[in-house]
Scaffold this motif. Structure first.
Motif, mmCIF file in Angstrom:
data_model
loop_
_atom_site.group_PDB
_atom_site.id
_atom_site.type_symbol
_atom_site.label_atom_id
_atom_site.label_comp_id
_atom_site.label_asym_id
_atom_site.label_seq_id
_atom_site.Cartn_x
_atom_site.Cartn_y
_atom_site.Cartn_z
ATOM 1 N N ASN A 190 0.849 -1.178 0.000
ATOM 2 C CA ASN A 190 0.000 0.000 0.000
ATOM 3 C C ASN A 190 0.893 1.240 0.000
ATOM 4 N N GLN A 191 0.763 2.051 -1.030
ATOM 5 C CA GLN A 191 1.649 3.206 -1.194
ATOM 6 C C GLN A 191 1.474 4.250 -0.106
ATOM 7 N N ASP A 192 0.248 4.427 0.381
ATOM 8 C CA ASP A 192 0.019 5.389 1.462
ATOM 9 C C ASP A 192 0.698 4.923 2.748
ATOM 10 N N ALA A 193 0.578 3.632 3.044
ATOM 11 C CA ALA A 193 1.208 3.081 4.238
ATOM 12 C C ALA A 193 2.729 3.163 4.136
ATOM 13 N N LEU A 194 3.251 2.897 2.956
ATOM 14 C CA LEU A 194 4.691 2.974 2.744
ATOM 15 C C LEU A 194 5.183 4.403 2.909
ATOM 16 N N ALA A 195 4.482 5.342 2.319
ATOM 17 C CA ALA A 195 4.872 6.753 2.427
ATOM 18 C C ALA A 195 4.854 7.205 3.888
ATOM 19 N N ALA A 253 13.408 -1.779 7.977
ATOM 20 C CA ALA A 253 13.176 -1.368 9.365
ATOM 21 C C ALA A 253 11.906 -2.012 9.914
ATOM 22 N N ALA A 254 10.883 -2.082 9.089
ATOM 23 C CA ALA A 254 9.621 -2.704 9.524
ATOM 24 C C ALA A 254 9.826 -4.188 9.823
ATOM 25 N N LEU A 255 10.588 -4.874 8.998
ATOM 26 C CA LEU A 255 10.856 -6.294 9.229
ATOM 27 C C LEU A 255 11.659 -6.510 10.509
ATOM 28 N N GLU A 256 12.650 -5.657 10.746
ATOM 29 C CA GLU A 256 13.442 -5.749 11.972
ATOM 30 C C GLU A 256 12.553 -5.555 13.197
ATOM 31 N N GLU A 257 11.674 -4.561 13.148
ATOM 32 C CA GLU A 257 10.759 -4.292 14.254
ATOM 33 C C GLU A 257 9.803 -5.464 14.468
ATOM 34 N N TYR A 258 9.264 -5.992 13.401
ATOM 35 C CA TYR A 258 8.370 -7.155 13.460
ATOM 36 C C TYR A 258 9.076 -8.332 14.135
ATOM 37 N N ARG A 302 8.030 8.448 6.106
ATOM 38 C CA ARG A 302 8.012 9.765 6.758
ATOM 39 C C ARG A 302 8.250 9.621 8.266
ATOM 40 N N LEU A 303 7.518 8.717 8.906
ATOM 41 C CA LEU A 303 7.633 8.553 10.353
ATOM 42 C C LEU A 303 9.009 8.029 10.768
ATOM 43 N N GLY A 304 9.566 7.147 9.960
ATOM 44 C CA GLY A 304 10.858 6.557 10.290
ATOM 45 C C GLY A 304 12.049 7.347 9.785
#
Length: 57
Positions: free
Chosen positions: A9-14, A31-36, A18-20
């Motif tokens: 999802n492009q909105d979720a990715l964007a 980063a998301a995979l590491e956190e997961y 931005r947040l990270g």
């Protein structure tokens, strides 16, 4: 490292970028995979400790 095609999802990715503070989609996904993995590894340890405590009570 390997090249993998994903539908994201492009909105979720964007938002994640931005947040990270990530400059690339690859950075955000990594980063998301590491956190997961970190969260689920903690859950596994917590569940093991809970089972060990329960079995000794």
């Amino acid at each position: 490292m390997s090249l993998i095609q994903l539908e994201i999802n492009q909105d979720a990715l964007a938002r994640a970028m931005r947040l990270g503070g990530h400059r690339t989609a690859s950075e955000a996904v990594a980063a998301a995979l590491e956190e997961y993995n970190r969260i689920h590894a903690q859950d596994a340890v917590s569940m093991t400790c809970h089972c060990l405590i329960s079995s000794t009570a």
